[in-house]
Motif scaffolding. Structure first.
Motif, PDB file in Angstrom:
ATOM      1  N   LEU A  42      -1.344   9.716  -3.875  1.00 46.21           N
ATOM      2  CA  LEU A  42      -0.055   9.554  -4.533  1.00 46.21           C
ATOM      3  C   LEU A  42       0.862  10.735  -4.241  1.00 46.21           C
ATOM      4  N   SER A  45       2.314  10.362  -0.777  1.00 45.84           N
ATOM      5  CA  SER A  45       3.350   9.338  -0.739  1.00 45.84           C
ATOM      6  C   SER A  45       4.643   9.843  -1.346  1.00 45.84           C
ATOM      7  N   GLU A  94       0.830  -1.210   0.000  1.00 48.05           N
ATOM      8  CA  GLU A  94       0.000   0.000   0.000  1.00 48.05           C
ATOM      9  C   GLU A  94       0.863   1.257   0.000  1.00 48.05           C
ATOM     10  N   ARG A  95       0.215   2.367  -0.337  1.00 47.66           N
ATOM     11  CA  ARG A  95       0.891   3.667  -0.255  1.00 47.66           C
ATOM     12  C   ARG A  95       1.017   4.067   1.215  1.00 47.66           C
ATOM     13  N   GLY A 145       6.827   6.222  -0.544  1.00 49.74           N
ATOM     14  CA  GLY A 145       6.158   5.488  -1.612  1.00 49.74           C
ATOM     15  C   GLY A 145       5.331   4.337  -1.098  1.00 49.74           C
ATOM     16  N   LEU A 146       5.707   3.095  -1.452  1.00 49.59           N
ATOM     17  CA  LEU A 146       4.939   1.908  -1.103  1.00 49.59           C
ATOM     18  C   LEU A 146       5.571   1.172   0.069  1.00 49.59           C
TER      19      LEU A 146
END
Length: 254
Positions: free
Chosen positions: A228, A231, A222-223, A237-238
């Motif tokens: 976005l 993040s 997940e973020r 990020g992820l």
């Protein structure tokens, strides 16, 4: 009867841990070095960089090991392919392609000792039944297990978790009862253990630092934030997300 001093403590080696039928032989110092490498080996040993060998004491029981891990045996010890027909071989072959491990893991049984190849990796003895429904391990960790342990391949919960999580689409799962022997990148005292005790518990890890986790946990990618843009702004990020009730073993470095 074959007699050997492999289990006896000497100035160079000693048994440091035992679990089930397995014992860990650790070389406290490497005496078989030359003049050019003596200084390097000395300081490596002081930092815990040591050769280690796993010994299986067989008394009518059996073990499964990674292909090529056997160094020598003593006594009435027999090896078999652990393959139950063409269908089972095809299943194991497919599983090996998914996890990157050997298709056939030989089974050793009988009465005597089976000694595995030396390694500089750290050795973990894990009682599989303590992980509930089973434990999922990272690729390359499996070294051996008692033959009462069920060794299978499991898929990720979602395709996105495999594609983005850095852990691969499939992993080895160990279930049932018995001791499993794992090769860890770090010693046990450096491992971070996380116990998730409630169904709503969540652990988020930035990267593939988890080396083993309960099969009961739900894994997704997940973020770090809901958007976005957020993040991207956080620089993370992820992340790998584990939810549910279970346990995670995490290495601080990989």
């Amino acid at each position: 009867m074959v007699k050997t001093n492999i289990m006896q403590e000497s100035g160079c080696r000693k048994i440091t841990e035992s679990a089930g039928c397995f014992s860990l032989l650790e070389y406290q110092r490497d005496a078989s070095v030359g003049f050019q490498t003596a200084v390097t080996e000395y300081y490596a040993s002081r930092m815990g960089v040591r050769k280690r060998q796993v010994i299986a004491n067989l008394n009518g029981n059996g073990i499964i090991i990674q292909a090529g891990a056997m160094q020598w045996t003593a006594g009435n010890v027999e090896a078999s392919s652990n393959v139950k027909g063409a269908g089972d071989f095809a299943k194991k072959l497919i599983g090996s392609k998914m996890t990157g491990e050997a298709a056939v893991k030989p089974r050793y049984s009988g009465f005597g000792l089976m000694i595995m190849e030396p390694t500089y990796k750290h050795i973990l003895f894990e009682e599989v039944s303590a992980w509930g429904s089973g434990m999922v391990i990272d690729d390359g960790l499996f070294l051996a297990c008692e033959d009462t342990v069920i060794n299978k391949v499991v898929a990720r919960n979602t395709l996105s978790s495999a594609a983005l999580g850095g852990e691969g689409l499939f992993n080895t799962s160990l279930a049932g009862r018995g001791v499993a022997v794992l090769e860890s990148p770090v010693p046990r005292e450096e491992l971070i253990v996380m116990e998730l005790t409630e169904p709503t518990d969540v652990v988020k890890i930035d990267g593939n630092y988890a080396i083993a986790w309960s099969e009961s946990l739900h894994f997704t990618v997940e973020r770090t934030t809901k958007t976005l843009l957020g993040s991207a702004a956080s620089g993370e990020g992820l992340v790998n997300v584990y939810r549910g009730v279970g346990k995670i073993l995490m290495a601080p470095v990989r």
